[in-house]
Structure formats: C-alpha cells, structure tokens
Design an enzyme around this catalytic site. Sequence first.
Site, PDB file in Angstrom:
ATOM      1  N   HIS A 290      52.899  37.395  51.837  1.00 30.77           N
ATOM      2  CA  HIS A 290      53.312  38.794  51.694  1.00 30.77           C
ATOM      3  C   HIS A 290      54.641  38.921  50.959  1.00 30.77           C
ATOM      4  CE1 HIS A 290      54.134  42.960  52.518  1.00 30.77           C
ATOM      5  NE2 HIS A 290      55.284  42.632  53.052  1.00 30.77           N
ATOM      6  N   CYS A 291      55.530  37.943  51.091  1.00 29.81           N
ATOM      7  CA  CYS A 291      56.914  38.146  50.656  1.00 29.81           C
ATOM      8  C   CYS A 291      57.164  37.904  49.172  1.00 29.81           C
ATOM      9  CB  CYS A 291      57.846  37.251  51.484  1.00 29.81           C
ATOM     10  SG  CYS A 291      57.942  37.722  53.228  1.00 29.81           S
ATOM     11  N   ILE A 292      56.987  36.663  48.731  1.00 30.99           N
ATOM     12  CA  ILE A 292      57.495  36.270  47.417  1.00 30.99           C
ATOM     13  C   ILE A 292      56.799  36.985  46.255  1.00 30.99           C
ATOM     14  CG2 ILE A 292      57.984  34.318  45.899  1.00 30.99           C
ATOM     15  CD1 ILE A 292      58.191  32.574  48.371  1.00 30.99           C
TER      16      ILE A 292
ATOM     17  N   ILE B 254      55.679  39.977  46.238  1.00 34.80           N
ATOM     18  CA  ILE B 254      55.835  41.421  46.359  1.00 34.80           C
ATOM     19  C   ILE B 254      57.292  41.874  46.403  1.00 34.80           C
ATOM     20  CG2 ILE B 254      55.435  43.368  47.948  1.00 34.80           C
ATOM     21  CD1 ILE B 254      52.767  42.105  48.642  1.00 34.80           C
ATOM     22  N   ASP B 255      58.084  41.235  47.262  1.00 35.84           N
ATOM     23  CA  ASP B 255      59.424  41.742  47.557  1.00 35.84           C
ATOM     24  C   ASP B 255      60.330  41.907  46.341  1.00 35.84           C
ATOM     25  OD1 ASP B 255      58.482  41.713  50.086  1.00 35.84           O
ATOM     26  OD2 ASP B 255      59.667  40.014  50.782  1.00 35.84           O
TER      27      ASP B 255
END
Length: 445
Positions: free
Chosen positions: A275-277, A279-280
Amino acid sequence: MATSTFDTVLQKIETRAARAGIIGLGYVGLPLAIAVARSGFVVTGFDIDPSKMVALDGRRSYIDAVSDAALAAEIDAGRFEATTNFAGLAACDVIIICVPTPLTKHRDPDLSFVEATSRSIAEHLRPGQLVALESTTYPGTTDDIVKVILEGTGLKSGVDFFVGFSPEREDPGNQHYHTATIPKVVAGDGPEALALMKAFYGAAVSTVVPVSSNATAEAVKLTENIFRSVNIALVNELKTVYAAMGIDVWEVIDAAKTKPFGYMPFYPGPGLGGHCIPIDPFYLTWKSREYELPTRFIELAGEINSAMPRYVVGKLAEALDMRAGKALSRSRVLVLGLAYKKNVADIRESPSLRLIEIIEERGGRADYHDPFVAEIPPTREHRALKGRKSVTLTPEAVAGYDAVLVATDHDRIDYTMLAETAALIIDTRNVFDRLGLSASHVIKA
C-alpha cells in the site's frame, strides 16, 4: 477546582480506564488493536466488512502479524471485541483511524474513507475524546479535514476533544519488528493533544518519538516511503543500463554493500507493491502543486518503477523468441508469486497482477502459483482477474509452460525442481543465483 477535560482523559489513559476504538481492522488496525489490548486497555474494533466480524468472532485472524492464539487471548481476557456498529464510538475515550488512503486513477489522493470515517466519529463525538489518524496522507490532512469535520459538531479541538496523528509503520512479514517494538512518531493539535498521544501510544509501544505538529508527522511517513521509492527506482534504472552493458546489477550491489559507510543496498524487482511505496509519494506530489513547486525527482522515480512490469515482460518475450523460437502471443507463462513481497499473503498493488495483464494483453496465457494466495480476491484496479486460482506446483504442471516468471521469491518454493523442470525461467529476484542454481535457461530481468 474543577478537573479539566485534558486531565480527565489523561487520567483515564494512565490508569488504563480509557476504552480505545480502532476503526479499520486491516493490516494496520488489527495488529494495533491487539497491541493496545495487550497493554491493558479495553479495545473495540470497528469495520464495515461483515466477513471480518465472522472471522474475529470465530477467533480467526486474517492478518499474518496477528496469530489466532494472540487474538483469542485478548478476546478471552475481555480486552478486545469487534463490531460493524459505529454507535459504539460514543463509549470510546480514544479513537484511532486506520482506513485506506488510495489514489484515484489520475493519481490524486482519495480521502473518501478518511472523510467518511471522520463524519461517523462526528455523529458520536462527545467531550473528553482523543481522535488520532494513522492513515498515510499529505501534510495538513489531520488539521484541515479530520479536525474541521469534527469541529463541525460545535465542539472545539484542544478544549472539548483532542486530535493527533501517528503514522503507521507496519511491515508485513517482518519477523524482527512488530507493532509494539517499532518506534512510534506522534503529534497533536497543541501541547495537550501531544501529551495525550504520548501517554496513549507510550503505553502500547516501546518507544515514542514526539514531533512538533501533525503536519510534520504526516511528512515523516511520506519521507520514509519516498526514500525507498527513489532508491528502488535508482537500482531499477541501473538494472536496465547494466543489463545492456552485460553487467549483473545484483553482483554490483553485493560488492558495493561491502563498503562500511556511505552506501545502503536496495534491490531491483518487477515493480513496486504494497500500500505504501507505490502510492504515498504521489500524496506529496499532489500537495506540492498547491505551492507551485515541482517534484520531478519523486515523479520520475514513480515513472521508472511503474514501467518495470512492462520491461520484465519485454525481457520475457525476447527470451522466448531467442531461446525457444516462440512468440509470447503463443506461449503459456506461469507467474511465480502473486504477493508483493516474499512470505506474505498481501497482494496490495502487487506488480504480479500487472504482469499477468500485460502478458495477456500481448496474446499470451498467464497462470500463477503462490503458496500464500489460493485465489485472487476482488481488487480495485484488476477486477477481471478476480477468482483465478493458484496452480499446483508440480513437475508435470511446470513442464506444461513455456516459461516461468519469478515475480516473488517466497521461501516455500521448490526452486531446485523448477531449475530442473522449467524450459525457461525469467528471474526478477535473483533467487536462483542466490541458491546456487544458475543455469543457461535462467534469465535475470
């Protein structure tokens, strides 16, 4: 002298009399709920997914970081319960928001879950509550969206209730760190909110790291993930350049990391997942437009990483042509690993999903094997793949494919059998070389 709202909340936290509510029982929320319960608080978990309630009521965890035994222990001790009824928020003294913050198809922030959750909290907001956001987002979200929605009730932040932000730092599959042992960055809307955040999280985790504002804490999380995104993009680009020169990027990295200073190893792959890298970083690029500031470095890294699945399929097609005299459009390919990282069942933003799509866009047929993912669940971006099942990995099955594409190097795989049976192997993780199974039909990509 009358006791202030702040003193009342602080005393409840310090004596473990505060009831905690965790909204969103996914990869972040459920481990946090169990960690908070273990520290002595009574916790109510909230989620809109009825299937999660069925699992939790049956004392079955659907998150690797929480064992069935750990879940059952907190339920049996009376410290954890779960519900889809958000009316229970009124009884909670501390409310933690752990809901998704995805991107739209145009790579703009989608804060619909945060906004909807904030409105649900507002319906039950009362004096004497601490509300904290953990969902990754751009600087300003907590103060400009969550706080504003809550103050729409007529209650005032810092007087009637308190607002804070603490970025999640979960790492699925990490055996060395878990929720309670990962240092926790905390911030609040004012000194009293910060004090409550320190007291609450300090009771559940080993180390608390306070920062000066909610926006700073939001920036901390983005910085951590942008750091990884940019460095992974760098080695992905180096991979393509060195491959053209006949140089093995993995050998280069292994030698470079022997330097005891000034270098940190990052590794290439078939694309970014989780989810993080992936998208963020785009949360910051979106927010930066408000200040008329470009984020060329960050956006370039995103472009490079997003291009990796197509690069890998290009190497696959080239290898099929040169070594088997066969077009990708007439080939059957087995994608090894659906999860975005090894030894977990997490397929969020997994490049394997895109690899399957690209192979089939080019006329090929793609199946997958993953010991952790028996069937492809519904996803926002890859709906046509829903319901496909993992192929059983046997020598007979492998022999029926023109190529095996290693996308995720799970440990629970018989790589020796693959090396002996597969006609062609495209290895994006360097796993065969690491295991001493290099061969002429194993191509790095």
